[in-house]
Each structure stands twice: as structure tokens, then as C-alpha cells.
Enzyme design. Structure first.
Site, PDB file in Angstrom:
ATOM      1  N   ASP A  91     -33.426 -14.198  16.846  1.00 15.98           N
ATOM      2  CA  ASP A  91     -33.245 -14.132  18.298  1.00 15.98           C
ATOM      3  C   ASP A  91     -34.515 -14.607  18.970  1.00 15.98           C
ATOM      4  O   ASP A  91     -35.616 -14.259  18.530  1.00 15.98           O
ATOM      5  CB  ASP A  91     -32.909 -12.695  18.716  1.00 15.98           C
ATOM      6  N   LEU A  92     -34.339 -15.376  20.043  1.00 14.69           N
ATOM      7  CA  LEU A  92     -35.496 -15.868  20.799  1.00 14.69           C
ATOM      8  C   LEU A  92     -36.342 -14.730  21.377  1.00 14.69           C
ATOM      9  O   LEU A  92     -37.499 -14.935  21.723  1.00 14.69           O
ATOM     10  CB  LEU A  92     -35.016 -16.718  21.984  1.00 14.69           C
TER      11      LEU A  92
ATOM     12  N   GLN B 210     -30.628 -19.293  27.766  1.00 17.72           N
ATOM     13  CA  GLN B 210     -29.609 -18.856  28.727  1.00 17.72           C
ATOM     14  C   GLN B 210     -29.467 -20.075  29.630  1.00 17.72           C
ATOM     15  O   GLN B 210     -30.335 -20.328  30.461  1.00 17.72           O
ATOM     16  CB  GLN B 210     -30.100 -17.601  29.478  1.00 17.72           C
TER      17      GLN B 210
ATOM     18  N   SER C 165     -35.076 -29.814  30.989  1.00 15.15           N
ATOM     19  CA  SER C 165     -33.892 -30.075  31.818  1.00 15.15           C
ATOM     20  C   SER C 165     -34.232 -30.751  33.142  1.00 15.15           C
ATOM     21  O   SER C 165     -35.269 -30.476  33.753  1.00 15.15           O
ATOM     22  CB  SER C 165     -33.211 -28.728  32.107  1.00 15.15           C
TER      23      SER C 165
ATOM     24  N   GLU D  11     -32.982 -29.893  35.737  1.00 18.16           N
ATOM     25  CA  GLU D  11     -33.055 -28.809  36.740  1.00 18.16           C
ATOM     26  C   GLU D  11     -34.509 -28.549  37.148  1.00 18.16           C
ATOM     27  O   GLU D  11     -34.755 -27.938  38.183  1.00 18.16           O
ATOM     28  CB  GLU D  11     -32.432 -27.527  36.181  1.00 18.16           C
TER      29      GLU D  11
ATOM     30  N   TYR E  14     -33.471 -20.330  36.379  1.00 21.67           N
ATOM     31  CA  TYR E  14     -33.310 -21.166  35.181  1.00 21.67           C
ATOM     32  C   TYR E  14     -34.284 -22.349  35.232  1.00 21.67           C
ATOM     33  O   TYR E  14     -35.004 -22.629  34.267  1.00 21.67           O
ATOM     34  CB  TYR E  14     -31.862 -21.672  35.075  1.00 21.67           C
TER      35      TYR E  14
ATOM     36  N   GLY F 239     -16.886 -24.705  43.978  1.00 16.67           N
ATOM     37  CA  GLY F 239     -17.892 -24.500  45.024  1.00 16.67           C
ATOM     38  C   GLY F 239     -18.219 -25.814  45.731  1.00 16.67           C
ATOM     39  O   GLY F 239     -17.327 -26.490  46.257  1.00 16.67           O
TER      40      GLY F 239
ATOM     41  N   ARG G  95     -24.170 -21.660  45.421  1.00 18.35           N
ATOM     42  CA  ARG G  95     -25.404 -21.087  44.862  1.00 18.35           C
ATOM     43  C   ARG G  95     -26.383 -20.715  45.963  1.00 18.35           C
ATOM     44  O   ARG G  95     -26.394 -21.360  47.021  1.00 18.35           O
ATOM     45  CB  ARG G  95     -26.049 -22.103  43.910  1.00 18.35           C
ATOM     46  N   PRO G  96     -27.263 -19.737  45.706  1.00 22.13           N
ATOM     47  CA  PRO G  96     -28.261 -19.357  46.712  1.00 22.13           C
ATOM     48  C   PRO G  96     -29.185 -20.523  47.084  1.00 22.13           C
ATOM     49  O   PRO G  96     -29.653 -20.621  48.214  1.00 22.13           O
ATOM     50  CB  PRO G  96     -29.072 -18.253  46.035  1.00 22.13           C
TER      51      PRO G  96
HETATM   52  P1  NAP Z   1     -25.168 -23.858  25.445  1.00 23.98           P
HETATM   53  O1  NAP Z   1     -23.875 -24.485  25.034  1.00 23.98           O
HETATM   54  O2  NAP Z   1     -25.172 -22.828  26.520  1.00 23.98           O
HETATM   55  O3  NAP Z   1     -25.817 -23.219  24.118  1.00 23.98           O
HETATM   56  C1  NAP Z   1     -26.886 -22.334  24.194  1.00 23.98           C
HETATM   57  C2  NAP Z   1     -27.198 -21.811  22.803  1.00 23.98           C
HETATM   58  O4  NAP Z   1     -28.299 -20.884  22.879  1.00 23.98           O
HETATM   59  C3  NAP Z   1     -26.041 -21.036  22.131  1.00 23.98           C
HETATM   60  O5  NAP Z   1     -26.014 -21.388  20.771  1.00 23.98           O
HETATM   61  C4  NAP Z   1     -26.493 -19.585  22.281  1.00 23.98           C
HETATM   62  O6  NAP Z   1     -25.978 -18.737  21.290  1.00 23.98           O
HETATM   63  C5  NAP Z   1     -27.992 -19.741  22.105  1.00 23.98           C
HETATM   64  N1  NAP Z   1     -28.767 -18.587  22.596  1.00 23.98           N
HETATM   65  C6  NAP Z   1     -28.781 -18.082  23.848  1.00 23.98           C
HETATM   66  N2  NAP Z   1     -29.634 -17.069  23.930  1.00 23.98           N
HETATM   67  C7  NAP Z   1     -30.180 -16.899  22.680  1.00 23.98           C
HETATM   68  C8  NAP Z   1     -31.120 -15.994  22.119  1.00 23.98           C
HETATM   69  N3  NAP Z   1     -31.681 -15.028  22.832  1.00 23.98           N
HETATM   70  N4  NAP Z   1     -31.461 -16.147  20.820  1.00 23.98           N
HETATM   71  C9  NAP Z   1     -30.886 -17.119  20.064  1.00 23.98           C
HETATM   72  N5  NAP Z   1     -29.974 -17.992  20.546  1.00 23.98           N
HETATM   73  C10 NAP Z   1     -29.621 -17.872  21.837  1.00 23.98           C
HETATM   74  O7  NAP Z   1     -26.218 -24.974  25.870  1.00 23.98           O
HETATM   75  P2  NAP Z   1     -26.188 -26.572  25.639  1.00 23.98           P
HETATM   76  O8  NAP Z   1     -25.438 -27.197  26.748  1.00 23.98           O
HETATM   77  O9  NAP Z   1     -25.831 -26.851  24.241  1.00 23.98           O
HETATM   78  O10 NAP Z   1     -27.724 -26.925  25.897  1.00 23.98           O
HETATM   79  C11 NAP Z   1     -28.675 -26.867  24.835  1.00 23.98           C
HETATM   80  C12 NAP Z   1     -30.064 -26.710  25.431  1.00 23.98           C
HETATM   81  O11 NAP Z   1     -30.352 -27.809  26.292  1.00 23.98           O
HETATM   82  C13 NAP Z   1     -30.267 -25.458  26.292  1.00 23.98           C
HETATM   83  O12 NAP Z   1     -31.611 -25.043  26.120  1.00 23.98           O
HETATM   84  C14 NAP Z   1     -30.062 -25.958  27.707  1.00 23.98           C
HETATM   85  O13 NAP Z   1     -30.747 -25.131  28.616  1.00 23.98           O
HETATM   86  C15 NAP Z   1     -30.669 -27.342  27.591  1.00 23.98           C
HETATM   87  N6  NAP Z   1     -30.151 -28.361  28.481  1.00 23.98           N
HETATM   88  C16 NAP Z   1     -28.814 -28.575  28.567  1.00 23.98           C
HETATM   89  C17 NAP Z   1     -28.341 -29.619  29.363  1.00 23.98           C
HETATM   90  C18 NAP Z   1     -26.869 -29.925  29.448  1.00 23.98           C
HETATM   91  O14 NAP Z   1     -26.480 -30.643  30.372  1.00 23.98           O
HETATM   92  N7  NAP Z   1     -26.052 -29.455  28.521  1.00 23.98           N
HETATM   93  C19 NAP Z   1     -29.253 -30.422  30.059  1.00 23.98           C
HETATM   94  C20 NAP Z   1     -30.616 -30.171  29.923  1.00 23.98           C
HETATM   95  C21 NAP Z   1     -31.056 -29.158  29.125  1.00 23.98           C
HETATM   96  P3  NAP Z   1     -24.578 -17.915  21.474  1.00 23.98           P
HETATM   97  O15 NAP Z   1     -23.511 -18.808  20.915  1.00 23.98           O
HETATM   98  O16 NAP Z   1     -24.828 -16.701  20.653  1.00 23.98           O
HETATM   99  O17 NAP Z   1     -24.408 -17.641  22.928  1.00 23.98           O
HETATM  100  O1  F7E Z   2     -23.069 -27.410  38.033  1.00 26.02           O
HETATM  101  C1  F7E Z   2     -21.553 -27.633  41.408  1.00 26.02           C
HETATM  102  C2  F7E Z   2     -22.796 -26.783  41.271  1.00 26.02           C
HETATM  103  O2  F7E Z   2     -22.909 -25.539  36.408  1.00 26.02           O
HETATM  104  C3  F7E Z   2     -23.154 -28.753  38.480  1.00 26.02           C
HETATM  105  C4  F7E Z   2     -26.683 -26.896  32.740  1.00 26.02           C
HETATM  106  O3  F7E Z   2     -26.326 -27.484  31.505  1.00 26.02           O
HETATM  107  O4  F7E Z   2     -27.119 -29.041  33.696  1.00 26.02           O
HETATM  108  C5  F7E Z   2     -26.369 -27.863  33.873  1.00 26.02           C
HETATM  109  O5  F7E Z   2     -26.690 -27.237  35.100  1.00 26.02           O
HETATM  110  C6  F7E Z   2     -22.946 -28.820  39.982  1.00 26.02           C
HETATM  111  C7  F7E Z   2     -23.800 -27.826  40.793  1.00 26.02           C
HETATM  112  O6  F7E Z   2     -24.368 -27.562  35.908  1.00 26.02           O
HETATM  113  C8  F7E Z   2     -18.720 -25.449  40.867  1.00 26.02           C
HETATM  114  O7  F7E Z   2     -23.138 -26.159  42.519  1.00 26.02           O
HETATM  115  C9  F7E Z   2     -19.329 -26.938  42.329  1.00 26.02           C
HETATM  116  O8  F7E Z   2     -24.361 -28.491  41.893  1.00 26.02           O
HETATM  117  O9  F7E Z   2     -21.952 -27.804  35.793  1.00 26.02           O
HETATM  118  P1  F7E Z   2     -22.997 -27.028  36.468  1.00 26.02           P
HETATM  119  P2  F7E Z   2     -25.884 -27.526  36.440  1.00 26.02           P
HETATM  120  O10 F7E Z   2     -26.128 -26.386  37.340  1.00 26.02           O
HETATM  121  O11 F7E Z   2     -26.200 -28.883  36.964  1.00 26.02           O
HETATM  122  C10 F7E Z   2     -28.547 -28.862  33.682  1.00 26.02           C
HETATM  123  C11 F7E Z   2     -29.179 -30.203  33.453  1.00 26.02           C
HETATM  124  C12 F7E Z   2     -28.983 -27.801  32.754  1.00 26.02           C
HETATM  125  O12 F7E Z   2     -30.071 -27.859  32.199  1.00 26.02           O
HETATM  126  C13 F7E Z   2     -28.160 -26.559  32.719  1.00 26.02           C
HETATM  127  O13 F7E Z   2     -28.417 -25.817  31.523  1.00 26.02           O
HETATM  128  O14 F7E Z   2     -21.606 -28.482  40.269  1.00 26.02           O
HETATM  129  N1  F7E Z   2     -20.308 -26.859  41.389  1.00 26.02           N
HETATM  130  N2  F7E Z   2     -18.352 -26.056  42.031  1.00 26.02           N
HETATM  131  C14 F7E Z   2     -19.959 -25.957  40.468  1.00 26.02           C
HETATM  132  N3  F7E Z   2     -20.576 -25.562  39.339  1.00 26.02           N
HETATM  133  C15 F7E Z   2     -19.949 -24.632  38.578  1.00 26.02           C
HETATM  134  N4  F7E Z   2     -20.537 -24.240  37.424  1.00 26.02           N
HETATM  135  N5  F7E Z   2     -18.743 -24.077  38.935  1.00 26.02           N
HETATM  136  C16 F7E Z   2     -18.079 -24.455  40.072  1.00 26.02           C
HETATM  137  O15 F7E Z   2     -17.006 -23.952  40.383  1.00 26.02           O
END
Ligand code: NAP
Ligand code: F7E
Length: 323
Positions: free
Chosen positions: A58-59, A83, A125, A127, A149, A211, A278-279
Site C-alpha cells: 500500500d502506498l 487516488q 498529470s 491537472e 488532486y 455537469g 466542481r468547486p
Molecule cells: P485508476 O484507474 O484510478 O487506477 C489507480 C490505481 O491505483 C488502482 O490500481 C488502485 O488500486 C491503485 N491505488 C489507489 N490507491 C492505492 C494505495 N493506497 N495503494 C496502492 N494502490 C492504490 O487510474 P489510471 O487512470 O489508470 O491512472 C494511472 C495513474 O496516472 C494515476 O496515478 C493517475 O492519477 C495518473 N494519471 C491519469 C491520467 C488519465 O487520464 N487516466 C492522466 C494523468 C495522470 P485499486 O484497484 O485497489 O483501487
Molecule cells: O472530468 C467534466 C468535469 O472526471 C473531465 C483523471 O484521470 O484526467 C482525469 O481528470 C471534465 C471535467 O477527468 C461530468 O467537470 C462534466 O471538466 O473525466 P473527468 P479529469 O477531472 O479531467 C486527469 C488528467 C487526471 O490526472 C485525473 O486522474 O468533465 N464533467 N460532467 C464531468 N466529469 C465527471 N467525472 N462526471 C460528470 O458527470
């Protein structure tokens, strides 16, 4: 030659599953770290489970991180665990900081003490750019995160840079823009839309509540993006990279295209619901992947249109099979 060993944290997540498949195809020994749960979360890695090793950690737990790294002796560590859902970071800000920020330091400390030659990838990210200070965003664009985040990821980014500079680790940060797939978590907007379209098409739902439809994102395909992670760890020098498509679209555009894939008009089905606002919002993200193209030879292979269609068709097929 002895195969390389890669340790992937977050292997059960979207990216972890694609990266495991990529590394297996390159003949790596793949070790995945998962946290202990009462029911398993192995759905995404089920097809490769018999070819990878799973270790429990665990992280939040320094001891487990250090032990895993000492016992598995990886050549490369990919820290994908976090997370990762932005809205949850406002309701659980401290936990998000523990996982997504301090978790990175725990892994870096483990690497530094066990074997500083291990190469480290940090999942940073877009973000972090938040309220963007330049358009498009590249490796030199200042950060202005807009959620707990995003703030936690800025910490994870800078601690990676700091350990590289302080201890000479091969530690890199990949600043990845949004990347999606049929394996995306259901609460993220792209998957929520693709599944919503499928449910409406199959008569399981009448409406889809979302949203902010005006937010703009640079969306790519996760399968393309994990290739960039691997490439970053194969370079001679550790460097940080922006990974993006260079194109941006509104959530509204995603809806329009996703519904039209099934010959539906999104305006008849999508309703806006304040619960999903979102806030603080990130209004516009668009990355400049020029450095990744120049240095890594990486380019995205999947277009926005292909991505949307792939996701909708996968959800329709999956739900139709369950009917
Ligand atoms: P994801 O589907 O939410 O997967 C997150 C992973 O982290 C899951 O395997 C989860 O395990 C594990 N995890 C969470 N908390 C943990 C803990 N305390 N200890 C050990 N493992 C833990 O995310 P993803 O979309 O694959 O993204 C991968 C990484 O890239 C993340 O760090 C995310 O923030 C980053 N990222 C994602 C995007 C994107 O667009 N997808 C863009 C930029 C950066 P469980 O299965 O047990 O929940
Ligand atoms: O939202 C809008 C919301 O939750 C994208 C994560 O992988 O990418 C992801 O973060 C947009 C936002 O992704 C809904 O307000 C509208 O503007 O799909 P999302 P995210 O917040 O961009 C980055 C790169 C990461 O690193 C993160 O881990 O979509 N939106 N309506 C909505 N979003 C959600 N979730 N749900 C709605 O109903």
C-alpha cells in the site's frame, strides 16, 4: 540475457493493465502491487493474471514498499497508483495527499535505500496546469492546480525532480493529459458518457446527467500513452515529458459524437445536474507533445473520433451481452 523486471503500482487500474500487457509483449517479468481488499479488483488484468506476479502493498505503508522493492529487485518501477478521481479529492483531501503526494516519496525512499540504480516513472498529470498559464501547455508551463488532486500531483512531480537532482536517481515524471479507453473507471466523464449512450440505446435508461459540458480536454487513448511511459525509462538521461494529442474538445463535443455513433441526438438525452459541477474547474487543457515526438519518437496513434467510437461500441457490446 536475463529479462528485465518491472514493478507496477496501480496495476489494477486502467493504465496499469495496458502497461502490464505492453511490458509482457516486451518479455519483461511483470510484478504488480495491489492493496489488500476483501473482494479482488483484478477485472482489468484478468487476461494476463497467469503471466504476472502479484504482491501485496500500500502506498500508505513505507514498510511494504521497501520490502516489495527489496524482494522483487525491479529494474524499473512505474508508480501508477493514486487516488485519481478529481471530485473525491475535495471530499477526501487528506487521504488524496497521503496516496497521491506522500506515496511518491515513500517509493522514492524505498528505491534510494534498496537500490538507487532502479529507474522510476511517476504518473504526473495535466491537472497540475489547472488554471492554465499558457496555451498549449508544455514542459515549461508553470503549474496552477485547481483541486486537492492537482496539488498532490504537483508535490509528486517535484519530489521526483528533487530526488533526481539530490540523489542522482533515474527518476522521470510523465505529464500525461487525459487518456481514456473502454477500461476507464465508470465515474470519469468519457466512460460515463459511453456507458450512458449504451444504456439509452439498449433501453436501460432514458437520460444521462452530467455537469459542466463546456470544459475542454485533450483526450487520447490509454493504450498509446503507456508506450510513452516505457520509452521515458529507456532513454540515456532522465527527463520529464508532456504526453498529449495537441487537440482539445469540449465535453459537449464528446457527447455529440458518442450519441451520434448510435444514431442518437445528445440534446434529447443529456441533462445538466449541479451535483456534477466542481468547486473549482479546469476549463481548458491542450498539451504540446513536441518534445515527446522529438526525443522519444512518440506520437499518438488513435484519433479522438476513433477513441469515442471504440468506447461506445465496447459498452454497447458489453451491456447487450448481459441483457
Ligand atoms: P485508476 O484507474 O484510478 O487506477 C489507480 C490505481 O491505483 C488502482 O490500481 C488502485 O488500486 C491503485 N491505488 C489507489 N490507491 C492505492 C494505495 N493506497 N495503494 C496502492 N494502490 C492504490 O487510474 P489510471 O487512470 O489508470 O491512472 C494511472 C495513474 O496516472 C494515476 O496515478 C493517475 O492519477 C495518473 N494519471 C491519469 C491520467 C488519465 O487520464 N487516466 C492522466 C494523468 C495522470 P485499486 O484497484 O485497489 O483501487
Ligand atoms: O472530468 C467534466 C468535469 O472526471 C473531465 C483523471 O484521470 O484526467 C482525469 O481528470 C471534465 C471535467 O477527468 C461530468 O467537470 C462534466 O471538466 O473525466 P473527468 P479529469 O477531472 O479531467 C486527469 C488528467 C487526471 O490526472 C485525473 O486522474 O468533465 N464533467 N460532467 C464531468 N466529469 C465527471 N467525472 N462526471 C460528470 O458527470
Amino acid at each position: 540475457m536475463k529479462p528485465k523486471t518491472a514493478l507496477i503500482t496501480g496495476i489494477t487500474g486502467q493504465d496499469g493493465s495496458y502497461l502490464a500487457e505492453l511490458l509482457l509483449s516486451k518479455d519483461y517479468r511483470v510484478v504488480g502491487m495491489t492493496r489488500r481488499t476483501s473482494t479482488d479488483s483484478h477485472d482489468r488484468i484478468a487476461p494476463v493474471l497467469d503471466r504476472i506476479e502479484i504482491v501485496s502493498g500500500d502506498l500508505l505503508d513505507q514498510h511494504s514498499m521497501t520490502t516489495i522493492i527489496a524482494e522483487t529487485q525491479p529494474d524499473e518501477v512505474y508508480n501508477l497508483a493514486a487516488q485519481s478521481f478529481v471530485p473525491t479529492s475535495w471530499t477526501q483531501p487528506v487521504l488524496t495527499g497521503e496516496f497521491t503526494a506522500l506515496g511518491v516519496t515513500r517509493i522514492l525512499e524505498a528505491i534510494r535505500h534498496v537500490n538507487p540504480k532502479i529507474r522510476f516513472y511517476q504518473a504526473s498529470s495535466s491537472e497540475m496546469f489547472g488554471k492554465v498559464q499558457a496555451v498549449p501547455q508544455d514542459e515549461d508551463t508553470p503549474f496552477y492546480p485547481r483541486s486537492p488532486y492537482g496539488v498532490a500531483k504537483v508535490y509528486g512531480h517535484w519530489i521526483t525532480v528533487n530526488y533526481r537532482e539530490s540523489f542522482d536517481l533515474f527518476a522521470v515524471s510523465g505529464i500525461l493529459f487525459n487518456h481514456e479507453s473502454e477500461r476507464r473507471g465508470r465515474e470519469f466523464v468519457t466512460r460515463k458518457i459511453s456507458e450512458g449512450v449504451a444504456r439509452i440505446k439498449l433501453g436501460l435508461d432514458k437520460k444521462l446527467k452530467l455537469g459542466n459540458l463546456e470544459a475542454q480536454r485533450d483526450w487520447g487513448f490509454a493504450g498509446d500513452y503507456v508506450k510513452a511511459m516505457w520509452l521515458m525509462l529507456q532513454q540515456n538521461e532522465p527527463q520529464d515529458f508532456v504526453i498529449a494529442t495537441g487537440r482539445t474538445h469540449k465535453v459537449r463535443d464528446f457527447c455529440k459524437l458518442a450519441f451520434s455513433t448510435m444514431d442518437l441526438d445528445y440534446e434529447k438525452f443529456v441533462e445538466q445536474d449541479p451535483r456534477f459541477y466542481r468547486p473549482a474547474e479546469v476549463d481548458l487543457l491542450v498539451g504540446d507533445p513536441a518534445k515527446a515526438k522529438r526525443v522519444l519518437g512518440w506520437v499518438p496513434e488513435t484519433s479522438f473520433e476513433q477513441l469515442v467510437e471504440m468506447m461506445v461500441r465496447a459498452d454497447v457490446a458489453r451491456l447487450a451481452a448481459l441483457k
